[in-house]
Enzyme design. Structure first.
Site, PDB file in Angstrom:
ATOM      1  N   CYS B  86       0.838  -1.206   0.000  1.00  0.00           N
ATOM      2  CA  CYS B  86       0.000   0.000   0.000  1.00  0.00           C
ATOM      3  C   CYS B  86       0.873   1.257   0.000  1.00  0.00           C
ATOM      4  O   CYS B  86       1.541   1.525  -0.982  1.00  0.00           O
ATOM      5  CB  CYS B  86      -0.984  -0.037   1.161  1.00  0.00           C
ATOM      6  SG  CYS B  86      -2.344   1.135   0.958  1.00  0.00           S
ATOM      7  N   HIS B 202      -3.577  -5.503   1.283  1.00  0.00           N
ATOM      8  CA  HIS B 202      -2.918  -5.639   2.586  1.00  0.00           C
ATOM      9  C   HIS B 202      -2.922  -7.093   3.063  1.00  0.00           C
ATOM     10  O   HIS B 202      -3.857  -7.497   3.772  1.00  0.00           O
ATOM     11  CB  HIS B 202      -3.670  -4.808   3.631  1.00  0.00           C
ATOM     12  CG  HIS B 202      -3.460  -3.339   3.525  1.00  0.00           C
ATOM     13  ND1 HIS B 202      -2.397  -2.703   4.120  1.00  0.00           N
ATOM     14  CD2 HIS B 202      -4.170  -2.385   2.887  1.00  0.00           C
ATOM     15  CE1 HIS B 202      -2.471  -1.400   3.862  1.00  0.00           C
ATOM     16  NE2 HIS B 202      -3.537  -1.193   3.113  1.00  0.00           N
ATOM     17  N   GLU B 204      -1.292  -8.378   5.450  1.00  0.00           N
ATOM     18  CA  GLU B 204      -1.230  -8.443   6.921  1.00  0.00           C
ATOM     19  C   GLU B 204      -2.600  -8.263   7.562  1.00  0.00           C
ATOM     20  O   GLU B 204      -2.776  -8.557   8.728  1.00  0.00           O
ATOM     21  CB  GLU B 204      -0.218  -7.405   7.446  1.00  0.00           C
ATOM     22  CG  GLU B 204      -0.705  -5.963   7.486  1.00  0.00           C
ATOM     23  CD  GLU B 204      -0.750  -5.274   6.118  1.00  0.00           C
ATOM     24  OE1 GLU B 204      -0.400  -5.921   5.106  1.00  0.00           O
ATOM     25  OE2 GLU B 204      -1.165  -4.096   6.064  1.00  0.00           O
TER      26      GLU B 204
END
Lengths: 82, 230
Positions: B86, B202, B204
């Site tokens: 990102c 993302h 994570e």
């Protein structure tokens, strides 16, 4: 020395912000407006012996950080101190 | 497996990334403040998401010129692995480590939702080696400037060299496949040598099965194992 840097999107790069503003202008009755493009202006003082040197330093600043030359063009104006 | 996560003022995915990496590797990553000028020996540098320097000037522009980035560039020149997620992807583009730029989403809105991604056939890379081409991953995006742009020559060379790693595609995620108008549905790209990857989604944030999603964990696990093996 007062320096003005105008940064604009290169031709061919889509400007969704400009298009949104263009649609709003049309809805306000400004049908004659087209090709709305939004850029930014950076003003700064540069300590330099003459205008040519200030221009040269400003160009380096543009290349290194002020503009992203993948999508942006820049135009530098050095304003006379007097 | 040693990982280093860079933190800028305004980074906000650094701790999620740390948790995910530690879950996979069993080793706590080094958390590196942007004003540091040296990186200890590390297998991978991760530049996390967020709003570094408030997205002032251009997303990632100021972070890309932070003191630590000299060391990150050195790491890259030695063939070190780097993952930017990102805002981290935006930083990598601003440093010139990856080509192109991420501009404002076509719809002018911040988009925060799941996307379906398709793993592409790529150049030899630790980030894609462990994933089968065509695999579908559901991973969320959260960004305002995720619309990948490059000139036609750059796009063609990315395609020809197998540098497009992830594309937005039709899949289980709700909504149009391409969330932001990105050229050629690009969600993630690789450097020419395959050692550097930037991606808007993302992983994570989809790395804990208890929170309902684990495709991000699949991606990160494969990437970190790929880096460890390379």
């Amino acid at each position: 020395m007062k320096v003005v840097v105008n940064i604009s999107l290169k031709d061919g790069v889509l400007d969704p912000q400009g298009r949104a503003v263009e649609r709003s202008l049309a809805s306000l009755g400004f049908a004659e407006a087209s090709n709305v493009r939004i850029g930014k202006q950076i003003t700064l003082d540069i300590d330099a012996e003459d205008a040519a040197r200030a221009h040269q330093r400003a160009a380096r600043m543009c290349e290194q950080i002020l503009a992203n030359t993948v999508i942006e063009d820049y135009e530098i104006t050095v304003e006379d101190e007097s | 497996m040693r990982a280093s996560i860079i933190i800028f003022p305004g980074s906000n995915c650094d701790r999620d990334m740390k948790v995910a990496v530690e879950r996979i590797t069993g080793r706590r990553p080094d958390m590196i403040w942007h004003k540091d000028t040296t990186l200890d020996a590390t297998d991978i540098v991760i530049i996390p998401g967020g709003f570094s320097f408030g997205d002032y000037l251009r997303c990632g522009a100021l972070a890309a010129r932070s003191p630590i980035m000299e060391s990150v560039l050195d790491h890259a020149s030695r063939g070190g692995a780097i993952l930017g997620v990102c805002n981290g992807f935006q930083v990598l583009l601003e440093t010139g480590l990856l080509p192109g730029v991420l501009v404002k989403n076509k719809g002018l809105k911040f988009v925060c939702r799941d996307t379906s991604l398709e793993v592409q056939e790529t150049v030899e890379s630790p980030f894609t080696n462990g994933l089968t081409t065509g695999t579908s991953l559901t991973i969320p995006v959260a960004h305002n400037e995720g619309n990948y742009f490059a000139d036609p020559e750059t796009l063609a060379s990315l395609e020809d060299n197998g540098q497009i790693a992830l594309r937005y595609s039709e899949g289980p995620a709700f909504g149009p496949a391409n969330p932001n108008g990105s050229s050629q549905n690009i969600a993630g790209i690789l450097s020419a040598n395959g050692r550097i990857m930037g991606m808007m989604p993302h992983p994570e944030r989809a790395a804990d099965p208890n929170l309902g999603q684990s495709d991000g964990l699949t991606f990160l696990k494969s990437a970190l194992e790929g880096v460890a093996a390379s």
